[in-house]
Design a protein around this motif. Structure first.
Motif, mmCIF file in Angstrom:
data_model
loop_
_atom_site.group_PDB
_atom_site.id
_atom_site.type_symbol
_atom_site.label_atom_id
_atom_site.label_comp_id
_atom_site.label_asym_id
_atom_site.label_seq_id
_atom_site.Cartn_x
_atom_site.Cartn_y
_atom_site.Cartn_z
ATOM 1 N N GLY A 107 -123.873 -14.129 -83.839
ATOM 2 C CA GLY A 107 -122.482 -14.483 -84.079
ATOM 3 C C GLY A 107 -121.680 -13.218 -84.330
ATOM 4 N N ALA A 108 -120.374 -13.345 -84.353
ATOM 5 C CA ALA A 108 -119.538 -12.189 -84.647
ATOM 6 C C ALA A 108 -118.352 -12.668 -85.466
ATOM 7 C CB ALA A 108 -119.048 -11.536 -83.356
ATOM 8 N N SER A 109 -117.762 -11.757 -86.181
ATOM 9 C CA SER A 109 -116.645 -12.149 -87.032
ATOM 10 C C SER A 109 -115.403 -12.448 -86.172
ATOM 11 C CB SER A 109 -116.496 -11.042 -88.069
ATOM 12 O OG SER A 109 -115.217 -10.761 -88.357
ATOM 13 N N HIS A 110 -114.683 -13.500 -86.548
ATOM 14 C CA HIS A 110 -113.504 -13.953 -85.800
ATOM 15 C C HIS A 110 -112.406 -12.885 -85.867
ATOM 16 C CE1 HIS A 110 -109.944 -16.417 -84.926
ATOM 17 N NE2 HIS A 110 -110.784 -17.256 -84.318
ATOM 18 N N PRO A 111 -111.602 -12.743 -84.796
ATOM 19 C CA PRO A 111 -110.559 -11.713 -84.814
ATOM 20 C C PRO A 111 -109.618 -11.826 -86.009
ATOM 21 C CG PRO A 111 -110.334 -13.185 -82.902
ATOM 22 C CD PRO A 111 -111.691 -13.399 -83.488
ATOM 23 N N VAL A 112 -109.357 -13.051 -86.453
ATOM 24 C CA VAL A 112 -108.480 -13.207 -87.629
ATOM 25 C C VAL A 112 -109.189 -12.681 -88.880
ATOM 26 C CG1 VAL A 112 -107.436 -14.905 -89.184
ATOM 27 C CG2 VAL A 112 -107.061 -15.075 -86.719
ATOM 28 N N ARG A 338 -115.257 -17.341 -74.555
ATOM 29 C CA ARG A 338 -114.935 -16.208 -73.677
ATOM 30 C C ARG A 338 -113.856 -15.347 -74.319
ATOM 31 N NH1 ARG A 338 -113.416 -19.698 -68.649
ATOM 32 N NH2 ARG A 338 -112.415 -20.688 -70.427
ATOM 33 N N PHE A 339 -112.914 -16.000 -75.019
ATOM 34 C CA PHE A 339 -111.871 -15.251 -75.736
ATOM 35 C C PHE A 339 -112.470 -14.530 -76.946
ATOM 36 C CE2 PHE A 339 -108.834 -15.294 -79.317
ATOM 37 C CZ PHE A 339 -107.869 -14.447 -78.808
ATOM 38 N N LEU A 340 -113.235 -15.291 -77.750
ATOM 39 C CA LEU A 340 -113.727 -14.745 -79.013
ATOM 40 C C LEU A 340 -114.703 -13.586 -78.808
ATOM 41 C CD1 LEU A 340 -114.175 -18.093 -80.951
ATOM 42 C CD2 LEU A 340 -112.365 -16.387 -81.220
ATOM 43 N N ARG A 341 -115.551 -13.683 -77.745
ATOM 44 C CA ARG A 341 -116.560 -12.626 -77.532
ATOM 45 C C ARG A 341 -115.942 -11.257 -77.306
ATOM 46 N NH1 ARG A 341 -120.283 -16.255 -74.483
ATOM 47 N NH2 ARG A 341 -121.646 -17.002 -76.132
ATOM 48 N N GLN A 342 -114.695 -11.238 -76.812
ATOM 49 C CA GLN A 342 -114.065 -9.942 -76.564
ATOM 50 C C GLN A 342 -113.840 -9.164 -77.858
ATOM 51 O OE1 GLN A 342 -110.853 -10.155 -73.405
ATOM 52 N NE2 GLN A 342 -111.002 -12.295 -74.048
ATOM 53 N N PHE A 343 -113.867 -9.901 -78.980
ATOM 54 C CA PHE A 343 -113.628 -9.234 -80.266
ATOM 55 C C PHE A 343 -114.923 -8.923 -81.002
ATOM 56 C CE2 PHE A 343 -109.886 -11.588 -79.170
ATOM 57 C CZ PHE A 343 -108.850 -10.753 -79.538
ATOM 58 N N ALA A 344 -116.054 -9.336 -80.416
ATOM 59 C CA ALA A 344 -117.329 -9.125 -81.101
ATOM 60 C C ALA A 344 -117.601 -7.630 -81.205
ATOM 61 C CB ALA A 344 -118.444 -9.834 -80.334
ATOM 62 N N ARG A 345 -117.935 -7.212 -82.406
ATOM 63 C CA ARG A 345 -118.264 -5.794 -82.600
ATOM 64 C C ARG A 345 -119.735 -5.682 -82.844
ATOM 65 N NH1 ARG A 345 -113.853 -4.679 -87.243
ATOM 66 N NH2 ARG A 345 -112.018 -4.441 -85.926
ATOM 67 N N ALA A 346 -120.308 -4.550 -82.465
ATOM 68 C CA ALA A 346 -121.720 -4.318 -82.752
ATOM 69 C C ALA A 346 -121.895 -4.323 -84.259
ATOM 70 C CB ALA A 346 -122.145 -2.987 -82.176
ATOM 71 N N ALA A 347 -122.958 -5.020 -84.719
ATOM 72 C CA ALA A 347 -123.170 -5.139 -86.181
ATOM 73 C C ALA A 347 -123.572 -3.799 -86.751
ATOM 74 C CB ALA A 347 -124.237 -6.167 -86.455
#
Ligand code: DAH
Length: 347
Positions: A107-112, A338-347
């Motif tokens: 998972g990744a943290s949400h852009p908000v 597809r939108f949210l994954r663009q904001f995923a940062r490497a942990a």
């Protein structure tokens, strides 16, 4: 038909059928049909007694020989088919240990959430503590303490979701109610930011959602001025968007500040030329701000002759939109991976 002819006939029938048997089930059925209790060979041998005496010895010998022959043929075929079935099962169960593994899904943290974390860090460096408040709020903190009395037309500005019928409990329409809650529990100086969800009963479009996130800011002390407010917000804009962004403060009215302003940053998407997100104005309004109204200070027991303060409320989605060039606020709560994954940062 003579006995010998019957034997030959059964043999041809049996061998042809055995050749055609392709599975273990076929071959079990074949055994029943020819060698079983009611099989052709068995019935033939059982019928020997009814044959003319001269044919009986030939038929007996021939019949037994046929039985032996067919049994042997059956065993050979059975062995071959069993081996094939085993081979097939082993092949099906085989694991190719050289194949690459399936990657685990992280998972990744949400852009908000990322924006909230970043704002908290920026404001922490400016001396602000991050606190959180309830999303289900009393009308008292959402309105009354903020100098918005009951039946005052200013309440209409916030299209409110009411939780109860008399209208005493609401989904907070802004993060401002935490101003009252914090001040009631703290002696000045106060420096807090309050990120969180707020709710508005309004129609959705590219820049409006019925649920959004705000970040409230509040600073109260003995010598706070409007210059502190402008300096604080300008510094935030520089930290977030780089030193080339311009900020703008214009007069505005909010019941809980005097004077009140709206605070804007020039649109990073079109560079100020005008686009869908900034509605052609070149500016994106980040929120409202101002000097805390004396009535608010009084309502929480602060003496406005001693203390002054500034407050601001920012739209977090708007900040994230500007930062990442997103032109539709609905994308944030739309849950499209597809939108949210663009904001995923490497942990
Ligand atoms: N609460 C206001 C709103 O949601 C925004 C706001 C304006 C917050 C001025 C403030 C302020 O703290 O001083 O529309």
């Amino acid at each position: 038909m003579t006995a010998q002819e019957t034997i030959d006939y059964i043999r041809t029938l049996a061998m042809t059928a055995l050749d055609g048997a392709g599975s273990l089930e076929d071959i079990v059925a074949w055994e029943r049909a020819f060698l079983g209790a009611k099989g052709e060979v068995t019935l033939f041998l059982r019928g020997l007694a009814s044959l003319p005496a001269d044919q009986r010895p030939i038929a007996g010998r021939g019949g037994n020989a046929l039985k032996t022959e067919l049994t042997a043929a059956w065993e050979a075929r059975h062995a071959a088919l069993s081996a094939g079935a085993l081979d097939r099962r082993l092949a099906g169960d085989a694991i190719d240990v050289t194949l690459p593994g399936r990657p685990p899904i992280f998972g990744a943290s949400h852009p908000v959430s990322q924006m909230i974390d970043e704002l908290s860090e920026i404001f922490a460096l400016l001396g602000f503590q991050t606190v959180f408040g309830p999303e289900i709020e009393t009308a008292h903190y959402n309105f009354d303490v903020l100098n918005i009395p009951k039946d005052h037309p200013a309440r209409d500005v916030w299209d409110t979701f009411y939780v109860d019928l008399p209208g005493e409990i609401v989904l907070r329409t802004h993060t401002s109610p935490m101003q009252g809650r914090v001040m009631e529990q703290t002696e000045p100086p106060v420096r807090v930011v309050v990120p969180g969800r707020v709710y508005r009963y309004e129609a959705q479009d590219a820049s409006h959602e019925w649920m959004l996130h705000q970040l409230e800011g509040l600073a109260v002390d003995r010598t706070i001025t409007m210059a502190d407010l402008k300096g604080t917000l300008a510094e935030m804009a520089r930290q977030l968007f780089g030193s080339e962004r311009k900020t703008r403060f214009r007069c505005d009215f909010f019941p809980f500040v005097e004077p009140g302003v709206d605070f804007a940053v020039d649109c990073a998407i079109c560079g100020g030329a005008g686009c869908r997100v900034c509605k052609g104005t070149g500016w994106l309004e980040m929120g409202g701000a101002g000097m805390v109204h004396p009535n608010v200070l009084r309502a929480v027991g602060y003496d406005p002759d001693i203390y002054s303060g500034f407050a601001f409320g920012l739209g977090i989605e708007r900040l994230a939109m500007m930062r990442s060039g997103v032109d539709d606020v609905r994308a944030f709560a739309g849950n499209d991976l597809r939108f949210l994954r663009q904001f995923a940062r490497a942990a």
